[in-house]
Scaffold this active site. Sequence first.
Site, short mmCIF file in Angstrom:
data_model
loop_
_atom_site.label_atom_id
_atom_site.label_comp_id
_atom_site.label_asym_id
_atom_site.label_seq_id
_atom_site.Cartn_x
_atom_site.Cartn_y
_atom_site.Cartn_z
N GLY A 1 71.63 31.95 43.77
CA GLY A 1 70.87 31.37 45.01
C GLY A 1 71.55 31.60 46.27
N ILE A 2 72.75 31.09 46.11
CA ILE A 2 73.77 31.26 47.22
C ILE A 2 73.98 32.43 47.61
CG2 ILE A 2 76.16 30.60 48.19
CD1 ILE A 2 75.81 28.20 46.48
N THR B 1 82.28 27.93 45.12
CA THR B 1 81.98 27.32 43.70
C THR B 1 82.54 25.90 43.62
OG1 THR B 1 81.87 29.53 42.87
CG2 THR B 1 82.27 27.72 41.34
N HIS C 1 85.30 18.09 49.62
CA HIS C 1 84.01 18.76 49.75
C HIS C 1 83.38 18.20 48.94
CE1 HIS C 1 80.82 21.57 50.57
NE2 HIS C 1 80.87 22.05 49.47
#
Length: 312
Positions: free
Chosen positions: A11-12, A118, A177
Amino acid sequence: MKVAVLGAAGGIGQALALLLKTQLPAGSDLSLYDIAPVTPGVAVDLSHIPTDVTIAGFAGMDPTDALVGADVVLISAGVARKPGMDRSDLFNINAGIIKNLAGKCAEVCPNACIGIITNPVNTTVPIAAEVLKQAGVYDKRKLFGITTLDVIRSETFVSELKGISLADVEVPVIGGHSGVTILPLLSQVKGVEFTAEEIATLTPRIQNAGTEVVEAKAGGGSATLSMGQAAARFGLSLVRALQGEEGIVECTYVDGGSEHATFFAQPVLLGKNGVEEVLAYGELSEFETNARDAMLEELKANITLGEEFVAG
């Protein structure tokens, strides 16, 4: 300039590939790789878009053909979050994927700049660093954890809250993150004042925005489209800097000599060799100072987890 996207069928990856095909400078080469057999077809699909960007797609277990001659490698390969998972739940699967792909980069394109999407980024970037060190090709100026999604979310939410144009909003985001390691520096947003209540509400919303998307998609995916846009923003900034454009600054998670942790996200001046200079993030409010200090134990543990994974 050649850009390779690893994990390009996800999707990314597909969103990122679309944006790169339409926005990379004329004359660029775009290379797509994924284990999924559909990947060459994704490249054919994108090849019908009329831009001066050459595209090729590769599938299977070996990314070598996609990596040959790459200047920039953007890695989004791995499994996505599902409801009830946090980014650390992804570790067991995604750590091995990053270890393998970083090893291939070390072998095939050791001078490339590598941007890691990732998750969990706090840990996958140290994994890549250790693999590159073992191969004798580690250059800390050329390895990035892409944390741009935290920045664009912060900018969007501030714009919505304050009713101001996004053109006027810049929000530095430091730390890491995931969860509390994401620290938007709302005190540094120019021309805007926040109440203590607004900061106490907005900060966790930014930190947990990924969960907001996972839950809204009701088991059907995670933040793929916004992450694709964020990765494209960073990747395109990096390409422009590598080609000699000056003054390009992005927040990114790097091995930058931070006093806080081996890897730390903060504003970075990009240049012809990747990181030109890690910039000071400026003065923090009392709220931000406390939040930064409180996150460091978790961030350091995330980094150690990655280092120990490679050491075995």
